[in-house]
Design an enzyme around this catalytic site. Structure first.
Site, PDB file in Angstrom:
ATOM      1  N   HIS A  68      78.158  35.718  51.458  1.00 21.28           N
ATOM      2  CA  HIS A  68      76.948  36.884  51.220  1.00 21.28           C
ATOM      3  C   HIS A  68      76.483  36.689  49.934  1.00 21.28           C
ATOM      4  CE1 HIS A  68      75.046  40.432  51.457  1.00 21.28           C
ATOM      5  NE2 HIS A  68      75.777  41.308  52.157  1.00 21.28           N
TER       6      HIS A  68
ATOM      7  N   ASP B 264      61.021  32.843  67.336  1.00 24.66           N
ATOM      8  CA  ASP B 264      60.650  31.987  68.467  1.00 24.66           C
ATOM      9  C   ASP B 264      61.356  30.551  68.259  1.00 24.66           C
ATOM     10  OD1 ASP B 264      59.265  30.624  70.083  1.00 24.66           O
ATOM     11  OD2 ASP B 264      57.303  31.284  69.426  1.00 24.66           O
TER      12      ASP B 264
END
Length: 491
Positions: free
Chosen positions: A173, A418
């Site tokens: 993180h 995409d």
């Protein structure tokens, strides 16, 4: 490991590496404790070599090589990046594994159990059950796995089937937040699609653009008088520790909130708001996230006595990129952490005696009041002070406060990614599905938290192509059972 075990030796410094201190928002005790994985499910077959080579190409483009940095700790106990001058087989930019199954995903014993959308609110399986699909056995799970090896910060694992593919990324993180992740994925897709010229420059390569953020606040934080300190914080910590020990069994589960149910809930909430709110109609607003947080907080805290006077502190992660556009320009990619929190504090009984719209309006009011630039600066100042004096971020409320945490990733639009440029075969015909070619049909997140409690913390993944909302979180096992029973009886 026994009492005589010891950590391995630190890797020897490489003279040609560029050494960069971590930005101040990246290096804190919370982020050091967490290693995160996201898994994307595609109902198409993608070319794994194209995915690997395009990501490798991105990480060789100028300052983008910073993403392949090795994580180290200096003599002062601060984290720093050691960025290789170049990458090769011995020191690759990222860890990569690919597993191929010559079968349909529906025939695989584990992958066939991945959550699918439902027609009513449903508690589904645990993301942690699928770690063998998202991580290989050598994937780092804690900060020391990075500090005492020469592995890069990103791990890419691809699992292929005859009609589907799972693409997973793992990272500490300390590297990035949700919007940083989206910027990375967008840049990766640009390279994959042959649009390298559209890859933005990487912002903050060797300088922290937020160095001055929170150093000169112009006003006090709205909740400064409710800052937990001294005996109040001690009591809060003891109560939290007692709950974790006394009710030690908890589970990490995924929840699907179908579009039909959410749309009905939203319509009801907006109708209620118009009768509850005395403000002009144009000022009446609650977001999808406000409604979900309000609805879920009531369910997640259903084990709290309904007449209690304990306070709830509902914490929402708040992204800073838009409000700090002068420091974090929109035309550059900031692959780092850039967020702080908005707190909404109210008596717990409010959750059970008022409609969802009321609590949602409290959340919205807090966001409006606390999301100004000056308020973000004021909270950042308190965060700097608290981390310097105690090593932790500030908390607000009193010693009896019950904390519930949300991190809403909807704005990152992960379901709209995409990857069609890598598709080699349709898994499900386009006319039989809502999501487009090469777009995820499902995503999930899991984390190794290494002693950092994640109970009552909920990342909202976002909205899929069918309009369903997805999120996950950790709750006491008996709380999940109560929620499942309510879903069964009510819906």
């Amino acid at each position: 490991m026994g009492v005589f075990s010891s950590k391995p030796a630190k890797p020897a410094p490489v003279p040609t590496d560029t050494i960069i201190p971590l930005h101040w928002q990246d290096d804190n005790s919370t982020f050091r404790a967490i290693v995160t994985t996201i898994m994307l499910r595609f109902d198409d077959v993608l070319d794994p070599e194209k995915l690997q080579t395009s990501l490798a190409t991105l990480m060789e483009m100028g300052d983008w090589r910073k993403l392949g940095a090795r994580l180290r700790m200096n003599e002062s106990g601060k984290l720093e990046y050691h960025v290789p001058e170049s990458f090769d087989a011995k020191r690759p930019a990222f860890k990569y594994t690919h597993v191929k199954y010559e079968t349909s995903i529906s025939e695989h014993s584990l992958a066939s159990k991945l959550p699918r959308s439902t027609t009513r609110p449903t508690v589904l399986g645990s993301p942690d059950d699928f770690r063998s699909l998202s991580q290989d056995p050598d994937t780092p799970t804690k900060i020391d796995d990075y500090l005492f090896s020469d592995v890069g910060q990103l791990s890419l694992r691809i699992v292929s089937f005859n009609d589907a593919m799972l693409v997973s990324l793992t990272w500490p993180h300390t590297l990035m937040d949700a919007m940083g992740r989206r910027a990375l994925l967008d840049a990766w897709i640009s390279v994959l699609s042959g649009r390298k010229s559209e890859v933005p420059s990487l912002h903050g390569f060797d300088k922290d653009p937020l160095t001055t953020f929170g150093t000169q606040p112009s006003e006090s934080y709205a909740l400064a008088n409710q800052l937990m300190k001294g005996f109040a914080f001690f009591t809060f910590s003891v109560r939290m520790a007692f709950e974790l020990m006394w009710y030690s069994k908890d589970e990490h589960r995924v929840v699907c909130l179908p579009a039909t149910h959410f749309n009905s809930m939203k319509s009801t909430a907006l109708s209620e708001l118009s009768t509850l709110c005395s403000e002009p109609e144009q000022k009446q607003f609650i977001s999808d996230g406000d409604i979900i947080c309000s609805w879920w907080a009531r369910l997640a805290l259903s084990m709290v006595p309904r007449n209690t006077k304990r306070n709830i502190s509902l914490m929402n992660a708040y992204g800073l990129r838009t409000i700090l556009s002068d420091l974090l320009p929109a035309d550059k990619a900031y692959i780092s952490n850039a967020s702080n929190e908005v707190f909404t504090i109210f008596p717990a009984y409010v959750l059970f005696t008022h409609p969802v719209s009321y609590t949602a309006s409290l959340i919205r009011r807090s966001i409006v009041e606390q999301s100004t630039r000056s308020q973000r600066e004021a909270l950042a100042a308190l965060t700097r002070q608290s981390q310097a004096s105690s090593g932790r971020s500030p908390m607000f409320g009193d010693g009896s406060t019950k904390l519930i945490v949300f991190s809403n990733w909807t704005k990152a639009r992960f379901f709209e990614l995409d990857f069609s440029a890598a598709v080699v075969k349709e898994g499900i015909p386009l006319e039989k599905r809502k999501h487009g070619l090469g777009r995820p049909s499902y995503m999930q997140s899991s984390a190794f938290t290494n002693g950092f409690p994640m109970r009552n913390a909920f990342p909202i993944y976002g909205k899929d192509a069918e309009g369903n909302y997805w999120f996950s979180g950790t709750l006491r096992t008996e709380t999940w059972k109560t929620i499942e029973d309510e879903f069964t009886n009510k819906y």
